[in-house]
Scaffold this active site. Structure first.
Site, PDB file in Angstrom:
ATOM      1  N   ASP A 113     -10.571   2.738  -0.852  1.00  0.00           N
ATOM      2  CA  ASP A 113     -10.761   2.671   0.606  1.00  0.00           C
ATOM      3  C   ASP A 113      -9.460   2.617   1.392  1.00  0.00           C
ATOM      4  OD1 ASP A 113     -10.033   0.194  -0.292  1.00  0.00           O
ATOM      5  OD2 ASP A 113     -11.421  -0.917   0.977  1.00  0.00           O
ATOM      6  N   GLU A 114      -8.364   2.978   0.763  1.00  0.00           N
ATOM      7  CA  GLU A 114      -7.083   2.782   1.428  1.00  0.00           C
ATOM      8  C   GLU A 114      -6.088   3.840   0.968  1.00  0.00           C
ATOM      9  OE1 GLU A 114      -3.881  -0.843   1.417  1.00  0.00           O
ATOM     10  OE2 GLU A 114      -5.751  -1.121   0.361  1.00  0.00           O
ATOM     11  N   ASP A 148      -7.328   2.688   6.423  1.00  0.00           N
ATOM     12  CA  ASP A 148      -8.078   1.674   5.691  1.00  0.00           C
ATOM     13  C   ASP A 148      -9.528   1.761   6.160  1.00  0.00           C
ATOM     14  OD1 ASP A 148      -8.529  -0.426   4.073  1.00  0.00           O
ATOM     15  OD2 ASP A 148      -7.449  -1.919   5.273  1.00  0.00           O
TER      16      ASP A 148
END
Lengths: 370, 399
Positions: B142-143, B48
């Site tokens: 973002d993950e 993350d």
């Protein structure tokens, strides 16, 4: 035209010609089969303008004549009639009336003079070819025919005269660029001067259906633009692919020095099992070859991994090479003898496969990245 | 006296992996280490990016580094997309109305989101992931989940070798160095636990949840930490006295199933730290297609074929950009009376090539065009697979 024909005979004969007819046609007459009733026999003819099949069968003809009706409709009707039915065909006034038992059909006809004739033109080369040989040429090469239209010259089997160890052969070659199949039979008398020709895929497939029922020689006639195969009861005429088949001998490696011999059945069963795991699309299997042992493996993130060991005769350095399992199986299916021989160079160069007891067929297979 | 099992220690600075019970690095002395007895046996990671959008903006504007930054649209109806860690100290968090965030932290610098830029950064990060393993499941920009098992990495020859824990350390280090932002990593043996782990020690964290402590770790957490448990399920669980995962662990699976149906089974599994979901490679692309509506309806095969050729080019281009390939070609035709026909054709192998798609579509068109008028034509490819297996080497093109 008026005749009575056995349902079994009619169905078999229609079966030979109906698949020539395309499902959709912009020219209506091409959807039709021509029925030509003569002296005690009826001739069925279908064409797509590139391929033409005429099939004859016996019938009780009371009034000779000819008509054309929709091939697929007629086939569908005859297929659904009960086994052993007697079919009565009666054509008059632009209609064909088909009666069998208590069934009765009225079919629209088109005039026979619109029906295209492909059979014209001179075919200067004629030779007999045994049904067994013809079947061998087709079966062992047709799986490699390309379907890629941009390379239309690969969309068929390249039939030509070839020489090996000072013997002349009739050789069939097909390739789609990923694999290549080459098979040969002794050159039949009369075929000494034939040009190299490319027989289109559709003709090959229809031809193969006709051979199944024929044990005798097939009379082959050809020019550089057409070929005709004459069986006892059927004649198939096809245009040839107008193109140049690539110089295939150039891509058959001769210096592959890593040779593996394996029992064909064991090998193909192992490939088949291991490939259960490989990616549905790429169908990749990996072969790791070391002294006396072949390890087949496949893996996929979704399904897991598989390995299987197969005893082989191989001496040399360890080699890892990947293949499309479907392509491997296509080839092993053609090998009738017990043992197959693989000749490899490295993991990115073409591999040659042969049957040990039959040097008349060879297969080249391009490895894949694994 | 029995000898205790040694822990495995990973140094996040020098990436040294050793067996030791001392938490500082035996190689470089750094104190930034991860210590866990199962560290060398876990392979599912959740990564993350820390306050992703805000971090990217701070990277590009160093003067913002020590200031509270909020990404989101200013104004009465704006919502906070991301708040940097400095801003978070004052209260603002993601999804909070902007006016509320500004009341809490009036000195914050508000920057409207620049999705194009974030997508670019995300792509770069993905390339770093790809060096670690081909099996990546992106959840958002973002993950992502990474499967670093030997099986997953065995599929690509360029995938990094080595213990997953070390490979991940290298991923985090490269993202800091090459992209200029930080990430938090969770490593465990399944996705559920990996995701919980990545949240434990943000920012720039690296946390591990192993088999040994998973039950005790989960016990104290709220049931809301479980994927799929929102306010409503939490309330329903609360009604029969279940607020923590520990309490949930005590409820028999049969009872959960009778109350929640299939989800009950998942709840029971999650409560005990079980999660069989695989890291699914990012194939949310199921098909790629393009179409064209004719100015005037046409029944001409030539028109149809001419319309389709550039569409095939566009599809090939999009497949190429995304690193995808198609295994089936689809033709779509809309007749003059709005009836939609679709025809498909399987390819012998995956392809990225326009000419191959075109030749197959041409065949489909010739079979379909029988004089009917069409108002629209579309081409697509489906059965999407990896580009690595597309268009295998060719005897006549390689020699």
């Amino acid at each position: 035209m008026k005749l009575i024909i056995e349902r079994t005979d009619f169905l078999k004969s229609l079966g030979h010609v109906q698949s020539v007819v395309e499902r959709r046609n912009t020219i209506p007459i091409l959807s039709n089969v021509k029925i030509d009733a003569g002296d005690g026999a009826v001739k069925l003819n279908a064409t797509d303008m590139d391929l033409d099949i005429v099939d004859s069968t016996t019938a009780k003809v009371s009034t000779p004549g000819a008509i054309t009706v929709s091939a697929h409709t007629l086939y569908d009707i005859v297929r659904k009639l009960p086994d052993g039915a007697q079919i009565d065909l009666d054509a008059a006034g632009g209609e064909l009336i088909l009666t069998a038992g208590r069934s009765r059909f009225t079919l629209q006809c088109l005039p026979t003079d619109e029906f295209p004739v492909l059979s014209g033109g001179e075919l200067p080369h004629t030779f007999p070819l045994g049904a067994v040989e013809l079947r061998k040429l087709i079966d062992r090469s047709k799986f490699a025919i390309s379907t890629e239209e941009t390379r239309y010259y690969l969309n068929g089997i390249y039939l030509h005269k070839a020489e090996r160890n000072s013997t002349v052969f009739l050789r069939a070659v097909a390739t789609d660029g990923h694999r290549l199949a080459s098979v040969e039979v002794p050159l039949p008398p009369g075929a000494g001067k034939i040009p190299g020709i490319i027989v289109p895929r559709k003709a090959v497939i229809e031809l193969r259906k006709l051979i199944d029922e024929s044990a005798d020689d097939v009379q082959v006639s050809l020019s550089d633009s057409k070929i005709r195969f004459a069986f006892d009861n059927a004649i198939l005429t096809s245009k040839l692919i107008d193109g140049t088949f690539p110089d295939y001998e150039r891509v058959i490696p001769s210096g592959n020095d890593k040779t593996m011999q394996v029992e064909c059945k064991t090998f193909s069963e192992a490939v088949d099992r291991v490939s259960a795991i490989s990616n549905e699309k790429s169908k990749a299997v990996k072969l790791v070859l070391m002294n006396g042992l072949l390890v087949l493996s496949a893996s996929s993130p979704e399904h897991g991994t598989a390995t299987e060991e197969v005893e082989v005769s191989y001496q040399g350095e360890k080699i890892e090479i990947g293949f499309n399992s479907a392509y491997l199986l296509d080839i092993t299916r053609q090998i009738e003898g017990e043992m197959a021989r693989f000749s490899m160079a490295d993991s990115s160069s073409p591999t040659v496969m042969r049957e040990i007891d039959d040097d008349n067929a060879l297969y080249v297979l391009m490895p894949m990245r694994v | 006296m029995t000898v205790e099992l040694e822990n495995v220690v990973l140094c996040l600075d020098c990436l040294d992996l050793s067996r030791s019970n001392i938490s500082s690095c035996s190689a470089c002395g750094s104190g930034r280490t991860v210590m866990h007895s199962e560290l060398d046996r876990l392979h599912i990671a959740h990564i993350d990016c820390d306050a992703f959008y805000a971090s990217v903006e701070k990277r590009d504007e160093p003067s913002l580094r020590d200031q509270p930054v909020i990404i989101g649209h200013a104004g009465a109806r704006g919502v906070v997309t991301t708040a940097c860690y400095i801003a978070r100290q004052f209260g603002p968090s993601s999804a909070m109305p902007m006016f509320k965030a500004m009341q809490m932290c009036p000195q914050a610098v508000v920057i409207p989101p620049n999705m194009v830029k974030y997508r670019e950064v995300s792509k770069k990060i993905r390339l770093i992931f790809l060096d670690a393993t081909p099996v990546i499941q992106s959840i958002s920009l973002d993950e992502a989940y990474l499967d670093l098992s030997d099986n997953a990495r065995g599929n690509l020859t360029h995938a990094a070798e080595g213990t997953p824990a070390v490979v991940l350390g290298e991923v985090a280090r490269r993202i800091e160095k090459e992209v200029g932002i930080t990430v938090s990593i969770g490593l465990s043996h399944n996705k559920f636990l990996a995701k919980l782990a990545s949240d434990l020690n943000k920012p720039r964290g690296y946390s591990v949840i192993g088999e040994a402590e998973k039950l005790s770790f989960l016990a104290s957490l709220s049931v809301k930490k479980i994927n799929g448990v929102g306010e409503i399920t939490a309330r329903r669980l609360g009604e029969f006295g279940v607020e923590t995962i520990g309490q949930l662990q005590l409820v028999p699976e049969v009872e959960l199933i009778s109350r929640f149906g299939r989800f009950g089974r998942r709840l029971a599994g999650f409560a005990k730290g079980h999660d069989l979901r695989a890291v699914e490679e990012n194939c949310h692309v199921k098909s790629v297609s393009a179409e064209k509506t004719f100015l005037q309806n046409t029944n001409s095969i030539a028109d149809l074929i001419a319309a389709v050729e550039p569409l095939c080019g566009r599809i090939a281009q999009r497949l190429g950009h995304a690193g995808n390939a198609g295994g089936t070609v689809n033709l779509k035709l809309k007749t003059a009376n709005f009836k939609i026909l679709t025809r498909t054709r399987q390819l012998p192998h995956l392809t990225q090539r326009a000419d191959i798609i075109f030749s197959q579509v041409k065949k489909l068109i010739t079979r379909e065009a029988d004089g009917r008028f069409f108002r629209l034509i579309g081409v697509g490819v489906s059965d999407i697979g990896p580009a690595a297996h597309a268009d295998p080497p060719d005897l006549f093109r390689t020699i």
